[in-house]
Design a protein around this motif. Structure first.
Motif, short mmCIF file in Angstrom:
data_model
loop_
_atom_site.label_atom_id
_atom_site.label_comp_id
_atom_site.label_asym_id
_atom_site.label_seq_id
_atom_site.Cartn_x
_atom_site.Cartn_y
_atom_site.Cartn_z
N LEU A 1 5.88 2.11 1.32
CA LEU A 1 6.06 0.66 1.39
C LEU A 1 6.16 0.18 2.83
N GLN A 2 6.88 0.92 3.66
CA GLN A 2 7.02 0.54 5.06
C GLN A 2 5.67 0.55 5.76
N ARG A 3 4.84 1.53 5.40
CA ARG A 3 3.49 1.58 5.98
C ARG A 3 2.68 0.37 5.53
N PHE A 4 2.80 0.02 4.26
CA PHE A 4 2.11 -1.16 3.73
C PHE A 4 2.59 -2.43 4.42
N TYR A 5 3.90 -2.57 4.59
CA TYR A 5 4.45 -3.74 5.26
C TYR A 5 3.90 -3.87 6.69
N ARG A 6 3.86 -2.74 7.40
CA ARG A 6 3.40 -2.76 8.79
C ARG A 6 1.93 -3.18 8.86
N ILE A 7 1.10 -2.58 8.00
CA ILE A 7 -0.32 -2.91 7.99
C ILE A 7 -0.53 -4.38 7.62
N ALA A 8 0.21 -4.85 6.61
CA ALA A 8 0.08 -6.24 6.18
C ALA A 8 0.50 -7.19 7.29
N SER A 9 1.62 -6.88 7.95
CA SER A 9 2.12 -7.74 9.02
C SER A 9 1.11 -7.86 10.15
N GLU A 10 0.51 -6.73 10.53
CA GLU A 10 -0.48 -6.75 11.62
C GLU A 10 -1.72 -7.55 11.22
N ALA A 11 -2.20 -7.35 9.99
CA ALA A 11 -3.39 -8.06 9.53
C ALA A 11 -3.15 -9.56 9.46
N ILE A 12 -1.94 -9.94 9.09
CA ILE A 12 -1.59 -11.37 8.96
C ILE A 12 -1.37 -12.02 10.32
N THR A 13 -0.55 -11.42 11.16
CA THR A 13 -0.21 -12.04 12.44
C THR A 13 -1.39 -12.08 13.41
N THR A 14 -2.28 -11.08 13.35
CA THR A 14 -3.44 -11.10 14.24
C THR A 14 -4.43 -12.19 13.85
N GLU B 1 -8.18 2.84 5.02
CA GLU B 1 -8.15 3.90 6.03
C GLU B 1 -6.93 4.80 5.91
N MET B 2 -6.00 4.44 5.02
CA MET B 2 -4.81 5.27 4.83
C MET B 2 -5.20 6.62 4.22
N PRO B 3 -4.44 7.70 4.52
CA PRO B 3 -4.72 9.00 3.92
C PRO B 3 -4.77 8.94 2.40
N GLU B 4 -3.84 8.19 1.81
CA GLU B 4 -3.83 7.96 0.37
C GLU B 4 -3.80 6.44 0.15
N THR C 1 3.83 3.07 -11.39
CA THR C 1 3.15 4.36 -11.50
C THR C 1 3.09 5.05 -10.15
N VAL C 2 2.83 4.26 -9.10
CA VAL C 2 2.79 4.83 -7.74
C VAL C 2 4.14 5.42 -7.38
N ALA C 3 5.22 4.69 -7.67
CA ALA C 3 6.57 5.16 -7.34
C ALA C 3 6.95 6.39 -8.15
N GLU C 4 6.45 6.46 -9.38
CA GLU C 4 6.81 7.57 -10.27
C GLU C 4 6.28 8.91 -9.78
N SER C 5 5.22 8.86 -8.98
CA SER C 5 4.58 10.10 -8.53
C SER C 5 5.19 10.68 -7.26
N MET C 6 6.27 10.06 -6.76
CA MET C 6 6.90 10.53 -5.52
C MET C 6 8.39 10.27 -5.54
#
Length: 263
Positions: free
Chosen positions: A120-133, A176-179, A106-111
């Motif tokens: 997705l790249q933003r999600f990957y970056r946020i996830a990577s930082e939260a995990i590695t820290t 904290e993401m805009p959407e 549904t998320v992909a369908e709207s864009m």
């Protein structure tokens, strides 16, 4: 390596003992190397041998082959190559995190496809930082999700607590993401096989077993903005249960229900 272990029994046993010591952080060679590198500045460092990745020490590390490994910047190239030379692994207790975007279709369908890739790249970056820290290892990104391992050699005995803290940090950053994305997370602690898996041509460091499957199932049923933590992970982390929702959930493929707490 072709999927079966055809090495001599004594070699396989030696490799398993080596892996167990490395994964638990008790290997004497590893301990000696860590003591040496800790005297060389500066952070961040290889999570295994502690060789530095920045400053003057970082230059020395790269010259000696201890620069960040291309596929996993948490490890230096030397440690990554050494582990690859010893196919196999060992069963240890660890903690696993699975984060998953709810209703990604549904998320992909709207864009547009390009916009979805950016999300997705933003999600990957946020996830990577939260995990590695929190001293975790990003095992893999799974399209609209992420799998992470929290191993004693990197986290100490507090791997369950580090996994839970990482999950909380990830949801906090997502909010904290805009959407904000509708992300649910599962965390479980148990015994799994950790080590090198694959073929001679394609090898990877990963974990396998019921503990991994349980974490994946929890991640798939967690509501958006929720962390489902198995009772074993919560107890290992010393989590205070006051005010937490405790429930029993049915997981696909498992005969017995699993007790969890929702954060």
């Amino acid at each position: 390596m072709n999927g079966s272990d055809d090495r001599r029994p004594d070699v396989a046993a030696e490799d398993e003992a080596l892996w167990r010591g490395v994964l638990l952080g008790t290997d004497p060679v590893l301990i000696k190397g860590r003591r040496f590198w800790m005297h060389v500045p500066s952070d961040p460092r290889c999570k295994m041998c502690f060789s530095p990745f920045s400053g003057v020490g970082g230059v020395w590390s790269r010259v000696t082959g201890h620069g960040p490994a291309p596929r996993n910047p948490l490890l230096c190239g030397f440690c990554s190559r050494q582990l690859a030379k010893h196919p196999g692994g060992a069963e240890i207790e660890l903690s696993v995190l699975f984060g998953d975007i709810r209703d990604s279709t549904t998320v992909a369908e709207s864009m547009t496809a390009t916009e979805y890739r950016t999300v997705l790249q933003r999600f990957y970056r946020i996830a990577s930082e939260a995990i590695t820290t929190h001293d975790g290892i990003v095992d893999k990104f799974l399209g609209d999700g992420v799998m992470a391992l929290f191993i004693p050699a990197f986290t100490g005995e507090s791997h369950a607590g580090r996994a839970i803290d990482s999950a909380r940090a990830l949801l906090s950053r997502i909010a904290e993401m805009p959407e904000p994305l509708p992300v649910g997370i599962g965390v479980h602690t148990g015994t799994a096989f950790a080590g090198v898996v694959g073929t001679d041509e394609e090898r990877d460091f990963s974990a396998l077993g019921d503990a991994v499957n349980v974490a994946a199932r929890l991640g798939s049923i967690a509501n958006a903005g929720q962390v489902l933590v198995s009772l074993s992970a919560a107890q290992a982390a010393g989590l205070a249960f006051d005010g937490l929702i405790r429930q029993s959930v049915e997981l696909k493929g498992r005969q017995e229900s699993l007790d969890v707490v929702a954060l």
